[in-house]
Design an enzyme around this catalytic site. Structure first.
Site, short mmCIF file in Angstrom:
data_model
loop_
_atom_site.label_atom_id
_atom_site.label_comp_id
_atom_site.label_asym_id
_atom_site.label_seq_id
_atom_site.Cartn_x
_atom_site.Cartn_y
_atom_site.Cartn_z
N HIS A 176 17.59 12.18 17.81
CA HIS A 176 18.22 11.47 16.03
C HIS A 176 19.69 11.90 15.72
CE1 HIS A 176 14.60 11.52 13.89
NE2 HIS A 176 13.70 12.71 15.08
N LYS A 222 22.98 13.97 -0.37
CA LYS A 222 22.22 14.28 1.11
C LYS A 222 22.99 15.83 1.38
CE LYS A 222 24.64 10.11 2.26
NZ LYS A 222 23.02 9.80 3.00
N ARG A 223 22.81 16.12 2.91
CA ARG A 223 23.44 17.48 3.15
C ARG A 223 25.18 17.11 3.36
NH1 ARG A 223 20.16 22.07 5.96
NH2 ARG A 223 22.53 23.03 6.00
N LYS A 253 29.48 12.33 6.93
CA LYS A 253 28.79 11.72 6.04
C LYS A 253 30.19 11.06 4.93
CE LYS A 253 24.95 14.00 6.71
NZ LYS A 253 23.71 13.02 6.34
N THR A 289 18.10 7.98 5.60
CA THR A 289 16.76 7.35 4.85
C THR A 289 16.87 7.53 3.22
OG1 THR A 289 15.44 9.27 5.14
CG2 THR A 289 15.13 8.23 6.90
N LYS A 343 15.22 5.46 -0.27
CA LYS A 343 15.03 5.29 -1.02
C LYS A 343 15.84 4.82 -2.45
CE LYS A 343 13.66 9.43 1.50
NZ LYS A 343 14.10 10.77 2.00
C1 26V Z 1 20.02 20.23 14.55
C2 26V Z 1 20.21 21.51 14.91
C3 26V Z 1 20.90 22.99 15.67
C4 26V Z 1 20.21 24.10 15.63
C5 26V Z 1 19.40 24.94 14.59
C6 26V Z 1 19.03 23.16 13.27
C7 26V Z 1 18.92 22.08 13.40
C8 26V Z 1 18.82 21.25 12.78
C9 26V Z 1 19.08 19.76 12.63
C10 26V Z 1 19.48 19.54 14.27
C11 26V Z 1 19.56 18.03 13.87
C12 26V Z 1 19.76 17.05 12.46
C13 26V Z 1 19.78 16.12 13.24
C14 26V Z 1 19.32 15.25 12.54
O1 26V Z 1 18.59 15.95 11.01
N1 26V Z 1 19.41 14.35 12.28
C15 26V Z 1 19.29 12.65 10.78
O2 26V Z 1 17.69 12.65 11.74
C16 26V Z 1 17.03 11.78 10.56
C17 26V Z 1 16.27 11.17 10.72
O3 26V Z 1 15.66 10.49 11.66
C18 26V Z 1 18.45 10.36 10.03
O4 26V Z 1 17.71 9.45 9.82
C19 26V Z 1 19.82 10.79 9.67
O5 26V Z 1 20.71 9.94 9.98
C20 26V Z 1 20.43 12.01 10.96
O6 26V Z 1 21.33 12.12 10.39
#
Ligand code: 26V
Length: 795
Positions: free
Chosen positions: A338, A531-532, A537, A639, A643
């Site tokens: 992702h 968004k975050r 971004k 995503t 929406k």
């Molecule tokens: C990394 C970590 C690191 C450790 C702590 C918890 C944590 C949680 C998440 C992540 C990676 C996040 C990756 C992510 O959210 N990617 C997003 O995925 C979406 C669904 O595929 C996509 O639409 C977004 O563009 C993408 O940024």
């Protein structure tokens, strides 16, 4: 009774209404759930198990009512009792067991899996505190715990009889001479108990399961210590176990290399795999065809330990040979990446694994040895290649690379948009794509049209029902029918869509007034970025444009400005200083702009605190313009972009992630595209990018940066944004300066179109019409056919 008691009374009655309605849905959902489980057990079809550390579910009541066809009855009954239906629904706490896109995607997938009749389980953790609640104090973000289970969840079914033991630490013993089997003797164990959430399908009786694990101590009380009067010591065990459930890691940007996080990941993996094997044995008695019957999907690398734990269970607990175990694991496992951001790629120090999961480390070494031998045979003499693809990073502190482990053990690896999947095999996984080109592919994300259109936007939903019939929520391609013969859009349809948008904008304006005391005009263009908060971004690029517009208005207040309300919402990871500084800047700029009498309705800036699924459900339907402005090549998919468009917003966006496929489906001429392309970004970086050149050449940009840098928005503290400005001037990692002029031009095109309401409305309809492809039903069909090879049993 004092005045102060009245709201409490109301609160209680709305809350009990909400509970009563949920309790009324429960038995029917449970009944359907039983039928579904029985059907799946009988059919013996391959089941999909979606493993994710995050499920960003939001509320469940409206979705349950809709699935049970009870929404109309509910609204009528609420009204009869003198309640607004929406006020009742608002009493439910969000299940915010996720950070952002990745967790919300998992939630949309569960909805589609149930709806399409895919035999499926979601597996996750039952965090007691979900995504933190964001408060704003003097313009700065404050995090507060999200106590979502305070009053219990009406949707949860505790399953005390479904429990497994999960080990940590200890040592490994040989288990018989010459055998591959070894015995892991953990130093500690915890018990994982299932808590099921029901996931109703739409237009079907099927109800599937989200199984969340709760850890508890296998030895809740140490009586010996207790008797000695050591009460704190006696509770140690319990605390050790229960801390695993406490909190979702609220950082979606950097790898949080913490012991507790690793334990959480293993808890999910071990309990879920034991559960799958137990179910398989109950249904099939032998493990001979395990790999044909279970698909195990890894939502990013967070559950990547599955590869090692499945091998361990099959080798050590069930006595299979390495080759047998490997064949099952490889058939079962698949993995979605992702993000390309290097700082988010998971690695764990070997030292931590040694201590916490010694047997798994052995297995990872064995997988690595066999894999590297295979690569060496295929590409002889390339030691550099071996070093790069190894499951162990040997530079500095030795670390296990979880993406490499996931790729080696999976039969398929996918990215989440066409561009992202291309970049994935060209950059971070290029070596692996050379080794196994057939293993890589793309499945573009989607969103569930039930929650993200039918439920959150009933006004537009009614227009679509009238135009297309009522099947579109499960057949989203029907939206294409909004554009008529000869590629025409009916003016009556445009008017109806605009009327729906208007009422949604009034609802959001009311919320903004209630929450922030700011009055915004529903006649203004609602320009939204939610968004975050993350540098890539580029919320900051949006702010730069707002400041520039503000300066232009002040310089020429008499001009014919298109009134705009710029709306932000989003959370910053608690330790992410630069992101928090952007939130602060938005508030500082808002204070200045919103109170300047020369500006009035021409420009308003608002930051809505505590962005959540529920808040998104109010914001998305009310947006005119959707901001999707990441530096090209950085946003894997997005995503939220889908929406917004589904709800009739136009997109201003870069050629990034799923924006590209959206523009292609809608027609580029109906999109506001701007900025550098991904390969141009790369080329520019390689040549040596100098942001100062843009600053020097563009007077408009210079004025904006100077205003921030001189403290115009932070009068009491003129160097509040010094670090932010210096980082832009010296590095500008995400190339805001390079895209600034193009962005402002695109915003001018937005204004031009908004001045022509009929044309804007027509474009909005064309955007909606082109969104059929972005249903998560289509996404799940692709996964089911190409990757999971699992059946759909659509009733
Ligand atoms: C990394 C970590 C690191 C450790 C702590 C918890 C944590 C949680 C998440 C992540 C990676 C996040 C990756 C992510 O959210 N990617 C997003 O995925 C979406 C669904 O595929 C996509 O639409 C977004 O563009 C993408 O940024």
């Amino acid at each position: 009774m004092s005045n102060k008691d009245v709201p409490t009374q109301q609160f209680n009655s709305l809350e009990s209404w909400m509970r009563a309605c949920a309790d009324a849905c429960r038995p029917e959902l449970a009944q359907r759930w039983h039928e579904t489980q029985a059907q799946d057990a009988r059919s013996g079809q391959r089941r999909v198990h979606y493993l994710s550390m995050e499920f960003l579910m939001g509320r469940a009541l409206r979705n349950a009512l809709d699935a049970l066809n009870l929404s109309g009855d509910f609204d009528a009954a609420a009204r009869k009792a003198g309640h607004e239906g929406s006020a009742v629904l608002d009493r439910e706490a969000d299940a915010a067991l996720g950070n952002g896109g990745l967790g919300r995607l998992a939630a949309c997938f569960l909805d589609s899996m149930a709806t399409l009749g895919l035999p499926s389980f979601g597996y996750g953790l039952r965090y007691e505190y979900g995504m933190f609640q964001q408060r704003i104090q003097d313009g700065a973000q404050i995090e507060q715990p999200d106590d979502w289970l305070r009053a219990g969840s009406p949707w949860e079914f505790a399953r005390p009889e479904i429990r497994y033991t999960v080990g940590f630490g200890g040592r490994v013993e040989a288990d018989g001479p010459g055998s591959m089997a070894r015995r892991w003797v953990p130093a500690e164990t915890v018990r994982a108990t299932a808590h099921d959430m029901v996931i109703p399908g739409h237009g079907t009786r099927r109800v599937s399961t989200l199984r969340l694990w709760k850890a508890s101590s296998t030895m809740p009380l140490d009586y010996a210590s207790f008797s000695r009067g050591e009460h704190a010591g006696a509770a140690q065990q319990r605390l050790q176990a229960e801390r695993l459930n406490w909190v979702l890691y609220p950082d979606d940007s950097t790898q949080a290399g913490r012991d507790l996080r690793l334990r959480q990941e293993f808890l999910l993996v071990s309990a879920s795999l034991q559960d799958m094997i137990a179910r398989h044995l109950a249904e099939h008695r032998t493990l001979d065809r395990l790999g044909d019957h279970i698909a195990v999907h890894l939502n990013d690398t967070h559950p990547a330990l599955s590869a090692a734990e499945l091998m361990r269970l099959l080798l050590d607990e069930h006595g299979l040979s390495w080759d047998e175990a490997y064949a099952h694991a490889h058939k079962a496992l698949s993995y979605t990446n992702h993000t390309l951001m290097p700082e988010a790629l998971e690695t764990w120090p070997v030292r931590m694994l040694e201590e916490l999961l010694p047997r798994h480390l052995e297995i990872i070494y064995e997988i690595n040895a066999r894999f590297l031998a295979e690569v060496a045979a295929k590409f002889p003499g390339d030691a550099e290649l071996l070093r790069r693809v190894s499951l162990i990073d040997e530079q500095g502190e030795r670390r296990a690379r979880m993406a490499n482990l996931s790729i080696v053990m999976s039969h398929y690896v996918n990215g989440v948009s066409a561009l992202h999947s291309d970049l994935m095999v060209e950059t971070i996984f290029a070596d692996f794509a050379r080794i196994w080109p057939e293993r890589f592919g793309n499945v573009t994300n989607g969103v569930t049209p039930r929650r993200w259109l039918a439920q959150c936007n009933p006004a537009l939903g009614a227009v679509l029902d009238k135009q297309l019939g009522d099947q579109w929520p499960t057949r989203l391609d029907d939206l294409g029918g909004l554009v008529g013969k000869g590629n025409k859009v009916s003016p009556t349809l445009i008017k109806a869509v605009q009327a729906a948008k208007r009422s949604n904008k009034e609802r959001l304006a009311e919320l903004i007034r209630r929450e922030l005391g700011i009055s915004v005009s529903p006649d203004s263009l609602f320009d939204v970025q939610v968004k975050r908060i993350h540098e890539y971004k580029r919320q900051l690029l949006n702010v730069l444009h707002v400041i520039s517009r503000y300066q232009a208005i002040v310089a020429n207040p008499q001009a014919e400005w298109v009134p705009r309300t710029v709306i932000f919402a989003g959370k910053a990871a608690s330790a992410y200083v630069a992101a928090k500084s952007i939130i602060r800047l938005i508030h500082d700029v808002a204070r200045v702009v919103n109170s300047d009498p020369r500006v009035g309705d021409k420009l308003k800036l608002v930051f809505l605190p505590n962005y959540s699924v529920s808040l998104a459900e109010v914001i998305m339907p009310a947006a005119d313009l959707s901001e999707q402005i990441s530096t090209a090549g950085t946003e894997a998919s997005g995503t939220g972009n889908m929406k917004f468009a589904l709800n009739g917003a136009l997109t201003i966006g870069t050629w990034d992630g799923a924006n590209i496929e959206m523009a292609e489906n809608v027609g580029r001429e109906h999109f506001f595209i701007f900025g550098l392309l991904a390969d141009e970004v790369q080329r520019m970086k390689n040549l040596g990018y100098d942001p100062r050149l843009y600053y020097e050449e563009n007077a408009r940009l210079r004025a904006v940066i100077d205003a921030i840098g001189s403290g115009q928005f932070s009068p009491g503290e003129t160097d509040r944004y010094r670090a932010l400005v210096e980082s832009l001037m010296n590095r500008d990692q995400y190339m805001l300066f390079a895209d600034f002029a193009a962005y402002c031009d695109a915003q001018a095109r937005v204004d031009e179109l908004f001045r022509q309401p009929a044309l804007w409305g027509e474009t909005a309809v064309r955007n909606i019409a082109g969104m059929g492809f972005f249903s998560s039903d289509r996404t799940i069909r692709e996964y089911a056919e190409r990757i999971w090879r699992a059946p759909l049993n659509r009733a």
